[in-house]
Every structure is written in C-alpha cells, then in structure tokens.
Enzyme design. Structure first.
Site, short mmCIF file in Angstrom:
data_model
loop_
_atom_site.label_atom_id
_atom_site.label_comp_id
_atom_site.label_asym_id
_atom_site.label_seq_id
_atom_site.Cartn_x
_atom_site.Cartn_y
_atom_site.Cartn_z
N GLY A 221 -2.38 -13.32 -7.03
CA GLY A 221 -1.10 -13.23 -6.33
C GLY A 221 -1.14 -12.38 -5.07
O GLY A 221 -0.09 -11.93 -4.61
N LYS A 222 -2.32 -12.18 -4.49
CA LYS A 222 -2.39 -11.30 -3.31
C LYS A 222 -1.66 -11.91 -2.11
O LYS A 222 -1.02 -11.19 -1.34
CB LYS A 222 -3.84 -10.97 -2.96
CG LYS A 222 -4.75 -12.11 -2.64
CD LYS A 222 -6.16 -11.60 -2.34
CE LYS A 222 -7.12 -12.74 -2.01
NZ LYS A 222 -7.35 -13.61 -3.17
N GLU A 247 -5.86 -19.60 5.14
CA GLU A 247 -6.06 -20.39 3.93
C GLU A 247 -4.94 -21.40 3.73
O GLU A 247 -5.20 -22.57 3.46
CB GLU A 247 -6.14 -19.46 2.71
CG GLU A 247 -6.47 -20.18 1.42
CD GLU A 247 -6.62 -19.22 0.25
OE1 GLU A 247 -7.43 -19.52 -0.63
OE2 GLU A 247 -5.92 -18.19 0.23
N ARG A 256 6.68 -21.22 -0.19
CA ARG A 256 6.65 -20.03 -1.03
C ARG A 256 7.87 -19.14 -0.78
O ARG A 256 8.44 -18.58 -1.71
CB ARG A 256 5.36 -19.24 -0.78
CG ARG A 256 4.14 -19.90 -1.37
CD ARG A 256 3.03 -18.90 -1.62
NE ARG A 256 1.91 -19.50 -2.30
CZ ARG A 256 0.94 -18.81 -2.89
NH1 ARG A 256 0.97 -17.49 -2.87
NH2 ARG A 256 -0.07 -19.42 -3.49
N GLN A 368 -11.06 -10.96 -0.56
CA GLN A 368 -11.48 -11.40 -1.88
C GLN A 368 -12.35 -10.34 -2.54
O GLN A 368 -12.91 -9.47 -1.87
CB GLN A 368 -12.27 -12.71 -1.78
CG GLN A 368 -11.41 -13.93 -1.59
CD GLN A 368 -12.20 -15.21 -1.80
OE1 GLN A 368 -13.43 -15.20 -1.83
NE2 GLN A 368 -11.51 -16.32 -1.94
N ARG A 389 -15.89 -7.67 -1.49
CA ARG A 389 -16.89 -8.69 -1.20
C ARG A 389 -17.45 -8.60 0.22
O ARG A 389 -16.72 -8.35 1.17
CB ARG A 389 -16.25 -10.08 -1.40
CG ARG A 389 -17.20 -11.24 -1.21
CD ARG A 389 -16.51 -12.54 -1.53
NE ARG A 389 -17.33 -13.67 -1.15
CZ ARG A 389 -16.94 -14.94 -1.27
NH1 ARG A 389 -15.75 -15.21 -1.76
NH2 ARG A 389 -17.73 -15.92 -0.89
N GLY A 392 -19.58 -3.11 2.56
CA GLY A 392 -19.07 -1.78 2.24
C GLY A 392 -18.25 -1.21 3.37
O GLY A 392 -17.53 -0.23 3.19
N LYS A 427 -8.01 3.56 -2.67
CA LYS A 427 -8.32 4.47 -1.56
C LYS A 427 -7.05 4.74 -0.80
O LYS A 427 -6.26 3.83 -0.54
CB LYS A 427 -9.38 3.89 -0.63
CG LYS A 427 -9.67 4.80 0.57
CD LYS A 427 -10.62 4.18 1.58
CE LYS A 427 -10.80 5.11 2.77
NZ LYS A 427 -11.69 4.54 3.81
#
Length: 456
Positions: A221-222, A247, A256, A368, A389, A392, A427
């Site tokens: 649900g992001k 996307e 939505r 993601q 993903r 870093g 963070k």
C-alpha cells in the site's frame, strides 16, 4: 579572441559590459578603504569584462588579503609588479583616471549591480554557445537536455553571492524563527503535515528540502499511502503537490482518489459496476478542487522532474509546488548511461536530495524492498534498512526512511486482521525512530490514524 567571442562576432552579437561601472568599482576601492571589504565580498573576478580591470581587481583583492591599503600609491606598485601595464606612466594615468571618474561613493552598490547584470547576460551567451557546441557532439540526448537545464538553473541561482555569516547574525535569525514558531502564526513556519498525527510527531512534520523515502514490498500500500499524504497536503492545506507516477497511469491514480473520497470500492471502479453515482460526483468535485498535478511519464530522470516543477512554478498566478511525490525510484533512470545499477541508483538518490534543497520542498520518494524482506516471513517480516533495494545510498541520502508493514500481507488465515498496519520510522535525521500504528482500508485504498473511523 576565444571561441565564444568568435561565435558571437560571426552571429553579429555584441558582448554586454559597462566600462564605466567597472572603472567606478575599481576607483571606489582606491578612494575609500572602508568600501573594499564590501566590494571583495560581492564582486567576482569574472564580473569584469576588461582584462585590465580584471587584473587590477585581482591586485586589490591580493592587497586586501595581506591587510595592505589599496590606495593610489600601493596600487600603482602592485599593478606594475603584476605586469598589468607596460610602463609606470600608463599605470599612473589609468589609475588616476578611474579614481577621478567615480561619480559617488554612496552609489557603489548600484555600480556593483550593473557589473552583475552585464556578467549574467554574458553568462547566458556562454551557456547558449556551450549548448550549441555540446549538441554537435555524440552524447546522450537526455544528458544534453538535463545539462542545459541545469546550466540555466545555476545561472538563475547565481544572482546572489552569499558571504560568511557572523555567528551573532545566525543566532539572531534563530531567535527570530523561534519567536515566530511560538507566535499566533506558527503554522506558517512549521513543516508540512503529512495528515497523520503520530507520524507528524515523530518526523516533526515534513521539512523543506527533506528527502523522505517510503519503502515497502509490492502490495503493502505504499502508493496509496503516498497518495493519502498528497491529498492531505493539497486538500486540507491547499498546498500544491506534484505527483510523478512511473508505475500507474493518471487514470489509475484518479480512480484511486475517487475510491478513497467517494467510498466506492476500487473493484467497482475497475469493473464498471458502480451504482452510487452521487458518491462518485462528490469525490470528483472534492479532488478537482485540490491543487494536485499528475505526471505519468515513464523513465523520467531527476532533471526531467526538476524542469517540470520549475515550469509549473513560473506561473505567477499559482502558488509554488510545496511537495513532490515520486512513485517509484527504481523505475527512474539516470541522465548518464550507466551499466552498474547500484551506481545509477546512488546517482539518482543523490540528485533527488540536491533537487529537494534547490527547490526547497520536501520530496516523498517511494522505493521497493529487496526479496530478503520476504525471506524473513515466519519470523519477523518487518523490513529493515538493509532491505532497501539496489543501493545503500538510499539510506545515506534520505532524511527519513519509512517502511509500511501489514501482518495480513503474510498471514493468509481467516483470523488475520486485514485492517492492522504499521508505519515504521527506521531513520529520522531530525528526531526519534519508532513505529506508528495505522488502520488500512483496502477496499478504498486508504490509511487512517488508529483513532479515526471511516466516517470521520
């Protein structure tokens, strides 16, 4: 004569400069020692078009750095040692002339302003020639466009030269900010609320220039959560939001929003089995009043996004964009061709952070998670920073990293609570980390604070 001068001469275009303003600034430094520090702070060497004036300015700066007066006598000696003039008599005559020709010492800021204006006009010519020269080379088109856009933007930003700030001034500015934050209009000076009470408490709201990464596995649900934040900002606060969806199409995003605000199942919208048209019209009227701008261009670069937001901000009749949402960064591409995906992602996230600072707006960028998050299923499947993903640098460049987690995503049993959700602040550069409980309404793709029901 350099290549730029030759190209402009062939095109019949002259180089803008003001010899009078250049000489007035130099003359002021010779006549008035108290004005030298202001001139050194606000004037750069390339503001001078004349090679002789540029050389004299350099000697003024050198003497200032050595704490030596820049009067007529010291300057004659300095320019002769530097070889700016062929002989002593020429140097004396020229420096005497520039000192005599200063109309008024009180007008020095205006003379400096003329220098800056002429310099910026010459710089625009340089950028135009540079763009033409680069366009003839065998380079990636996207890179050329982004490079040109960045050069023009840097030219715009280069109008002001900011010097060192005394700590006393910085402290006074901090005190003034604290006074405003405690006053009646404090809402104007706080960050932008996400619309989720407990998340705002953790983050201290979304600060300008913040890069906020929202990450989750597909289906958590992001995208819905990001849209919820966008509509909270645009709907409740009337702050313009730019949503870049790599996307989903604009039609899917619109569906939505209609589902969320009309209380109509997203399944009905997909299948065309809507019966409650009054609710649909209510939702359309509500979202149409929000200053939300959608872009569903695929494979955009950070430069593309930056250019589109700048153009939107150029409309004097509209408020500038106050929030940017990007869904999602793994679908973006770098302006430079790079076969190493990790390096490419590092470049993208770094550019996103720079863009947030340049545009002075918060950016919510979706990401993601790697499949390692799913391998934890059966133990504790809550994501960790190491699950981000491709790079870093996402963790490094972000001011805040948020994870979405729903237990029912992994627990397929009938007893699983389908409404329970968590937003994990993994963070937070400006405060504490921790977990915020949310309520997930899957039928209408919307998250709520735990104490709020759907009616409210």
């Amino acid at each position: 004569m350099n290549q730029v001068e030759t190209a402009l001469e062939n095109a019949g275009v002259s180089r803008p400069f003001s010899m009078e303003a250049e000489q007035a600034v130099i003359g002021a430094a010779i006549l008035d020692r108290s004005s030298v520090s202001m001139i050194i702070e606000q004037v750069r060497e390339d503001y001078f078009y004349s090679k002789i004036n540029r050389g004299i300015f350099n000697e003024i700066r050198n003497l200032f750095m050595k704490n030596v007066p820049t009067d007529y006598i010291t300057m004659v000696n300095a320019v002769l040692v530097a070889g700016i003039f062929d002989n002593e008599n020429t140097a004396k005559v020229y420096l005497a002339q520039v000192a005599e020709l200063v109309p008024s010492l009180s007008n020095i800021p205006y003379y400096i302003g003329i220098l800056k204006d002429k310099y910026l006009k010459r710089s625009r010519q340089n950028v135009a020639i540079d763009i033409l020269r680069n366009s003839a080379e065998d380079a990636d088109v996207d890179f050329l466009l982004e490079s040109a856009e960045q050069k023009i933007y840097e030219l715009r930003q280069g109008k002001e030269t900011v010097g060192l700030t005394p700590i006393a001034q910085a402290a006074a500015e901090s005190f003034d900010r604290l006074r405003k934050l405690s006053g009646e209009d404090r809402e104007k000076y706080l960050g932008i609320p996400t619309g989720y009470r407990y998340l705002d408490r953790k983050l201290g709201r979304m600060g300008k220039s913040d890069l906020i990464i929202l990450a989750a596995r597909p289906g958590m649900g992001k995208s819905s959560f990001a849209l919820n934040i966008a509509t909270n900002v645009a709907g409740s606060q009337k702050i313009p939001v730019a949503v870049f969806s790599l996307e989903m199409s604009k039609q899917q995003l619109s569906d939505r929003l209609m589902s969320s605000y009309g209380g109509v199942s997203s399944q009905q919208l997909r299948n065309g089995t809507v019966e409650d048209w009054d609710s649909i019209m209510f939702a359309i009227n509500r979202i149409s009043s929000m200053p939300i701008y959608l872009d569903d261009t695929a494979n955009v670069t950070v430069g593309d996004i930056k250019a589109k937001v700048r153009r939107l901000n150029q409309n004097p009749e509209k408020q500038n964009v106050g929030l940017i949402v990007i869904d999602y960064i793994q679908l973006m591409k770098s302006a430079r061709r790079n076969d190493n995906r990790v390096q490419e992602m590092s470049e993208i996230t770094r550019e996103l952070k720079i863009m947030a600072k340049e545009l002075d707006v918060p950016i919510v960028a979706l990401s993601q998670l790697s499949r390692s998050a799913e391998k934890q299923a059966g133990k504790d499947a809550r994501p960790q920073l190491s699950d981000l993903r491709d790079s870093g640098s996402i963790e490094q460049d972000a001011d805040a990293v948020l994870f979405l987690y729903r237990e029912a995503y992994y627990d397929k049993s009938e007893n699983a609570d389908q409404t329970s959700a968590e937003c994990i602040v993994a963070k937070n550069r400006h405060g504490e980390t921790g977990t915020i409980e949310l309520v997930w309404d899957g039928a209408h793709t919307r998250f709520y604070d735990v104490e709020y029901g759907r009616d409210e």
